[in-house]
Write a protein that holds these residues in place. Structure first.
Motif, PDB file in Angstrom:
ATOM      1  N   UNK A   1       0.836  -1.203   0.000  1.00 23.23           N
ATOM      2  CA  UNK A   1       0.000   0.000   0.000  1.00 23.23           C
ATOM      3  C   UNK A   1       0.876   1.261   0.000  1.00 23.23           C
ATOM      4  N   UNK A   2       1.994   1.212   0.713  1.00 25.62           N
ATOM      5  CA  UNK A   2       2.912   2.353   0.725  1.00 25.62           C
ATOM      6  C   UNK A   2       3.542   2.565  -0.650  1.00 25.62           C
ATOM      7  N   UNK A   3       3.889   1.467  -1.317  1.00 20.47           N
ATOM      8  CA  UNK A   3       4.430   1.580  -2.671  1.00 20.47           C
ATOM      9  C   UNK A   3       3.364   2.164  -3.602  1.00 20.47           C
ATOM     10  N   UNK A   4       2.139   1.676  -3.477  1.00 21.39           N
ATOM     11  CA  UNK A   4       1.038   2.224  -4.269  1.00 21.39           C
ATOM     12  C   UNK A   4       0.833   3.700  -3.989  1.00 21.39           C
TER      13      UNK A   4
ATOM     14  N   UNK B   1       1.026   1.761 -11.280  1.00 18.51           N
ATOM     15  CA  UNK B   1       0.208   1.317 -10.142  1.00 18.51           C
ATOM     16  C   UNK B   1      -0.921   0.406 -10.623  1.00 18.51           C
ATOM     17  N   UNK B   2      -1.498   0.732 -11.774  1.00 16.18           N
ATOM     18  CA  UNK B   2      -2.562  -0.103 -12.343  1.00 16.18           C
ATOM     19  C   UNK B   2      -2.036  -1.497 -12.675  1.00 16.18           C
TER      20      UNK B   2
ATOM     21  N   UNK C   1      -0.606 -12.135  -7.508  1.00 15.81           N
ATOM     22  CA  UNK C   1       0.828 -11.836  -7.432  1.00 15.81           C
ATOM     23  C   UNK C   1       0.983 -10.377  -7.016  1.00 15.81           C
ATOM     24  N   UNK C   2       1.447 -10.169  -5.804  1.00 13.13           N
ATOM     25  CA  UNK C   2       1.580  -8.830  -5.238  1.00 13.13           C
ATOM     26  C   UNK C   2       3.022  -8.340  -5.398  1.00 13.13           C
ATOM     27  N   UNK C   3       3.230  -7.422  -6.323  1.00 16.71           N
ATOM     28  CA  UNK C   3       4.582  -6.900  -6.554  1.00 16.71           C
ATOM     29  C   UNK C   3       5.143  -6.198  -5.320  1.00 16.71           C
ATOM     30  N   UNK C   4       4.322  -5.388  -4.668  1.00 19.10           N
ATOM     31  CA  UNK C   4       4.774  -4.696  -3.459  1.00 19.10           C
ATOM     32  C   UNK C   4       5.145  -5.662  -2.346  1.00 19.10           C
ATOM     33  N   UNK C   5       4.386  -6.756  -2.250  1.00 23.31           N
ATOM     34  CA  UNK C   5       4.689  -7.781  -1.237  1.00 23.31           C
ATOM     35  C   UNK C   5       6.023  -8.456  -1.537  1.00 23.31           C
ATOM     36  N   UNK C   6       6.248  -8.743  -2.803  1.00 27.24           N
ATOM     37  CA  UNK C   6       7.520  -9.354  -3.208  1.00 27.24           C
ATOM     38  C   UNK C   6       8.678  -8.397  -2.957  1.00 27.24           C
TER      39      UNK C   6
END
Length: 138
Positions: free
Chosen positions: A79-82, A108-109, A120-125
């Motif tokens: 969410x912070x990256x977004x 972001x989209x 697949x969550x890029x921010x999580x990775x």
């Protein structure tokens, strides 16, 4: 306390739609809304975001108890990256250059779509990568 994995995916699906509409319409106000949603999710965790609230109050009671959980830190980091990308997009769309706003919103989209469609969550990775790198540096 771990979170239901379906909540962040719902949030990613709504975010995908919101950001797609922003790209089509150029709506600064709608991007400002999404930026606020990211800020609330980054500050308080995905459960504190507007989409997390909708999931918890409206969706989850109708789909039954969760069968899969995840740690809340990686989605919160995502969410912070977004927030960063939406913030840059907001500045670009509101003040210029417009291409910067479109590019940041498009990035972001793309990340939201990957999470919504494929889990697949890029921010999580990215969170996990940062954790590995910082743990190895100590």
């Amino acid at each position: 306390m771990d979170i239901d994995v379906r909540g962040p995916r719902l949030g990613a699906a709504v975010t995908t739609v919101v950001l797609a509409v922003v790209l089509v319409t150029g709506s600064v106000w709608l991007l400002a809304w999404q930026t606020l949603a990211f800020a609330l999710g980054a500050a308080g965790g995905v459960g504190r975001s507007p989409y997390g609230w909708v999931f918890r109050r409206v969706v989850r009671p109708r789909i039954g108890p969760p069968t899969e959980f995840e740690s809340p830190e990686p989605p919160r980091f995502a969410q912070a990256v977004g927030l960063v990308f939406a913030g840059v997009g907001l500045v670009g769309l509101a003040l210029g250059p417009g291409w910067l706003g479109l590019a940041a919103t498009g990035a972001a989209l793309a990340a939201a779509f990957l999470n919504a469609a494929f889990g697949y969550c890029l921010g999580c990775e990215l969170y996990l990568l940062v954790r590995r790198v910082t743990a190895g540096a100590q």
